[in-house]
Design an enzyme around this catalytic site. Structure first.
Site, short mmCIF file in Angstrom:
data_model
loop_
_atom_site.label_atom_id
_atom_site.label_comp_id
_atom_site.label_asym_id
_atom_site.label_seq_id
_atom_site.Cartn_x
_atom_site.Cartn_y
_atom_site.Cartn_z
CB THR A 24 -0.91 0.03 1.24
OG1 THR A 24 -0.10 -0.27 2.38
CG2 THR A 24 -2.04 -0.98 1.13
N GLY A 111 12.45 -10.55 4.62
CA GLY A 111 11.18 -9.85 4.77
C GLY A 111 11.05 -9.08 6.06
CB SER A 113 12.93 -4.00 6.97
OG SER A 113 11.77 -3.87 6.24
CG ASP A 162 10.48 -1.72 4.53
OD1 ASP A 162 9.30 -2.00 4.85
OD2 ASP A 162 11.03 -2.12 3.50
CE1 TYR A 218 7.69 -3.98 -2.81
CE2 TYR A 218 8.59 -2.44 -4.41
CZ TYR A 218 8.00 -2.69 -3.19
OH TYR A 218 7.69 -1.64 -2.36
C1 GLA Z 1 8.89 -4.09 0.97
C2 GLA Z 1 9.13 -2.62 0.64
C3 GLA Z 1 8.08 -1.74 1.34
C4 GLA Z 1 6.67 -2.22 1.06
C5 GLA Z 1 6.56 -3.73 1.29
C6 GLA Z 1 5.22 -4.28 0.88
O1 GLA Z 1 9.10 -4.33 2.32
O2 GLA Z 1 10.41 -2.24 1.08
O3 GLA Z 1 8.26 -0.40 0.94
O4 GLA Z 1 6.27 -1.88 -0.24
O5 GLA Z 1 7.56 -4.45 0.61
O6 GLA Z 1 4.22 -3.76 1.71
#
Ligand code: GLA
Length: 379
Positions: A24, A111, A113, A162, A218
């Site tokens: 989002t 996932g 970050s 993130d 992505y």
């Molecule tokens: C990754 C990206 C974020 C976000 C998520 C999905 O973590 O770094 O900016 O778009 O995917 O919500």
């Protein structure tokens, strides 16, 4: 450097779990991440030349100079560090030559970050070295600089969630973020899971993704969202309602848009549920988010789906994939005394399919990035 500025600082920046609001952020929408107790630590020491060295417990050391940063010739994992130096340099910061040492407890590409935490640790360290405040306004600026580092320097077209989670997180709180405008609006939402005898089980599927150079999934999702917004005649999917989507004739664009529009609504409903201690409702929303990410946004994978299904079948209030998808982690909202049966059920489901058992942690909402006090030596 003045006599009062330190020559060495150490900064720590956490990874994040996203409770809800996935894919989002780059659609000017809503999300609700929180900072986790796994973190990246960066120690920055000033040099008396323009040299730059970057050492890490996870990769090969890199050495060069600030000129390499400006010439944009730094690649691989050191580019996340170089990108932050570049972005803050563009903002007018006089970054000196540095020796930088990195260590991290966040699984890479999992996932949670790990890259944003690396960027934020370096950014907070630079703020400490250059005598900059770490108040809220400064943290918002650093988050934006780190986002630019990742999108414009590294070339990963991520959305900004993130970095804000890492820089603004707080113990027992999630960070509600509204990306409607160029300057995101954020608010802390109390999520005292432990006081309610709840916990979040994070399961690392072990399946690895890369937002920068993976299979392009992505970046393709971003493009599809932009195409859907253009077809609907709105600036972003933030401005579309669920009843508008019938105008989309392409079934793929319709599904992508349906995820984003419904996910924004789920974030609002989840914040209300959490604020009113309606934990079962919050769990139901998490699972609905997963279904939408799996079926409409198509960013899940069998390992994520099996983890979510096993958790829910074993009594979790709700579960979903977290982060960009294509691998990485799931989260499950679980009554604390039922956590062992949920983790055992996930292990058993993996074993039954011949997959190695995943790493599982209970990760509570934790403090955001900061300098480690007392570590700096006055010049
Ligand atoms: C990754 C990206 C974020 C976000 C998520 C999905 O973590 O770094 O900016 O778009 O995917 O919500």
């Amino acid at each position: 450097m003045t006599s009062s500025t330190p020559t060495t600082v150490t900064a720590v920046a956490p990874g994040r779990v996203n409770l809800i609001g996935e894919h989002t952020d780059y659609n000017h929408g809503l999300c609700l991440p929180y900072a986790i107790p796994l973190a990246c630590t960066a120690t920055l020491t000033v040099r008396d030349d323009r040299g730059l060295t970057i050492a890490s417990d996870k990769g090969e050391p890199w050495s060069g100079s600030l000129d390499d940063v400006e010439a944009r010739v730094v690649t691989g994992w050191p580019s996340y560090v170089a990108g932050v130096i570049w972005a803050l340099g563009q903002d007018g910061w006089q970054v000196p030559g540095l020796d930088i040492s990195i260590s991290s407890t966040i699984p890479l590409g999992g996932g949670l970050s790990s890259s944003a935490a690396l960027e934020c640790a370096v950014a907070v360290g630079l703020a400490g070295l250059l005598g900059q405040d770490l108040d809220r306004a400064s943290r918002l600026h650093l988050a934006e600089a780190c986002r630019r580092a990742e999108t414009e320097y590294v070339g990963a077209p991520t959305g900004g969630m993130d970095q804000l989670a890492s820089l603004l997180g707080a113990a027992d709180h999630a960070v509600f973020i509204d990306f409607a405008d160029a300057a995101p609006v954020t608010d802390l939402v109390r999520v005292a899971f432990s006081a309610a005898d709840l916990t979040i089980v994070v399961t690392d599927t072990g399946v690895r993704h890369s937002l920068a150079d993976g299979d392009g999934g992505y970046a393709q999702r971003r493009e599809q969202c932009e195409a859907a917004a253009a077809a609907l005649g709105v600036a972003s999917l933030r401005d579309a309602g669920i009843d508008d989507l019938g105008a989309l004739s392409d079934p793929v664009l319709l599904a992508r848009a349906r995820h984003v529009v419904s996910e924004n609504a789920r974030v609002v409903e989840t914040v209300a549920a959490l604020e009113e201690d309606r934990w079962a409702d919050a769990g139901t929303l998490l699972t609905a988010s997963h279904t939408s990410l799996r079926d409409d946004f198509a960013v899940s994978c069998p390992e994520l789906d099996v983890s979510v299904a096993a958790a829910v079948d074993a009594g979790a209030l709700g579960a979903r994939m977290t982060g960009g998808g294509f691998g990485g982690c799931t989260i499950a909202l679980v009554r604390r005394d039922e956590a062992p049966q949920v983790t055992a059920a996930i292990d058993a489901a993996y074993t039954a399919r011949g997959w190695s058992t995943p790493r599982q942690h209970e990760l509570a909402p934790s403090a955001g990035a900061d300098l480690i006090p007392g570590d700096s030596a006055p010049e």
